[in-house]
Design a protein around this motif. Sequence first.
Motif, short mmCIF file in Angstrom:
data_model
loop_
_atom_site.label_atom_id
_atom_site.label_comp_id
_atom_site.label_asym_id
_atom_site.label_seq_id
_atom_site.Cartn_x
_atom_site.Cartn_y
_atom_site.Cartn_z
N ASN A 58 0.87 -1.36 0.03
CA ASN A 58 0.13 -0.28 -0.35
C ASN A 58 0.78 1.28 0.29
O ASN A 58 1.75 1.26 0.92
CB ASN A 58 -0.79 0.17 1.02
CG ASN A 58 -1.85 0.94 1.17
OD1 ASN A 58 -1.47 1.98 2.67
ND2 ASN A 58 -2.59 1.41 0.50
N VAL A 59 0.60 2.36 -1.28
CA VAL A 59 1.79 3.35 -0.72
C VAL A 59 0.27 4.83 -0.25
O VAL A 59 -0.99 5.15 -0.71
CB VAL A 59 1.68 3.58 -2.84
CG1 VAL A 59 3.07 4.51 -3.03
CG2 VAL A 59 2.48 3.02 -3.33
N TRP A 60 1.81 4.94 0.34
CA TRP A 60 0.32 6.59 1.31
C TRP A 60 1.30 6.88 1.72
O TRP A 60 2.34 7.29 1.63
CB TRP A 60 0.24 5.35 2.59
CG TRP A 60 1.03 5.15 3.59
CD1 TRP A 60 1.76 3.96 3.57
CD2 TRP A 60 1.50 5.69 4.45
NE1 TRP A 60 2.58 3.42 4.37
CE2 TRP A 60 2.62 4.90 5.02
CE3 TRP A 60 1.77 6.87 5.23
CZ2 TRP A 60 3.56 5.26 5.91
CZ3 TRP A 60 1.75 7.24 6.72
CH2 TRP A 60 2.91 6.44 6.97
N ALA A 61 0.63 8.37 2.56
CA ALA A 61 1.90 9.73 2.71
C ALA A 61 0.81 10.19 4.03
O ALA A 61 -0.84 9.84 3.87
CB ALA A 61 1.40 10.63 1.91
N ASP A 62 1.17 10.53 4.68
CA ASP A 62 0.60 10.79 6.48
C ASP A 62 -0.38 12.59 5.42
O ASP A 62 -1.36 12.78 5.97
CB ASP A 62 1.76 11.99 7.16
CG ASP A 62 0.84 13.09 8.28
OD1 ASP A 62 0.48 12.60 8.88
OD2 ASP A 62 1.54 14.16 7.74
N TRP A 63 -0.12 13.41 4.58
CA TRP A 63 -1.11 14.28 3.98
C TRP A 63 -2.07 13.71 3.04
O TRP A 63 -2.65 14.50 2.34
CB TRP A 63 -0.29 15.48 3.51
CG TRP A 63 1.09 14.61 2.27
CD1 TRP A 63 2.73 13.94 2.45
CD2 TRP A 63 0.76 14.14 1.24
NE1 TRP A 63 2.87 14.03 2.00
CE2 TRP A 63 2.34 13.56 0.74
CE3 TRP A 63 0.12 14.31 0.15
CZ2 TRP A 63 2.31 12.39 -0.99
CZ3 TRP A 63 -0.08 13.65 -1.48
CH2 TRP A 63 1.22 12.83 -1.45
#
Length: 139
Positions: free
Chosen positions: A33-38
């Motif tokens: 899973n590709v994710w970011a805080d923003w």
Amino acid sequence: PGDQPMPQLSGETVDGGRLDAATYADGNVLVINVWADWCAPCRREQPQLVRLAERYEDDGVRFLGVNYQDDRDAARAWVREFEVPYPSLFDPSGRSATTLGFPALPDTYVVDPGGTIRWVVYGETDERELARMIEDVLA
């Protein structure tokens, strides 16, 4: 379905360790899973991913995050907040995510034990949809 080989993914994790995705998968189904805080959809998705990781742990399914163009402190805070039980590669340059060929965040890939990407979700997924894909690859 994707049906393409999983690219080489390795490097430093958010918590400062080292990880190679192929070694980590170790012949098991791997969910990336590709994710970011923003990323707002990532925030909606994360609790469901945590539940699925726990649900399929006994089936040998491994989960791996790719933390995209993020701040390390923000990423660490996220992992604590959601009690994410699996590692994430720290990808501040976006290089790891780019090798997966993603168009936007979040993205989720289900890789079979042979290292072939069998399912790809571009954009937000949910527990029911992702469980269906995991079950399909486990079968």
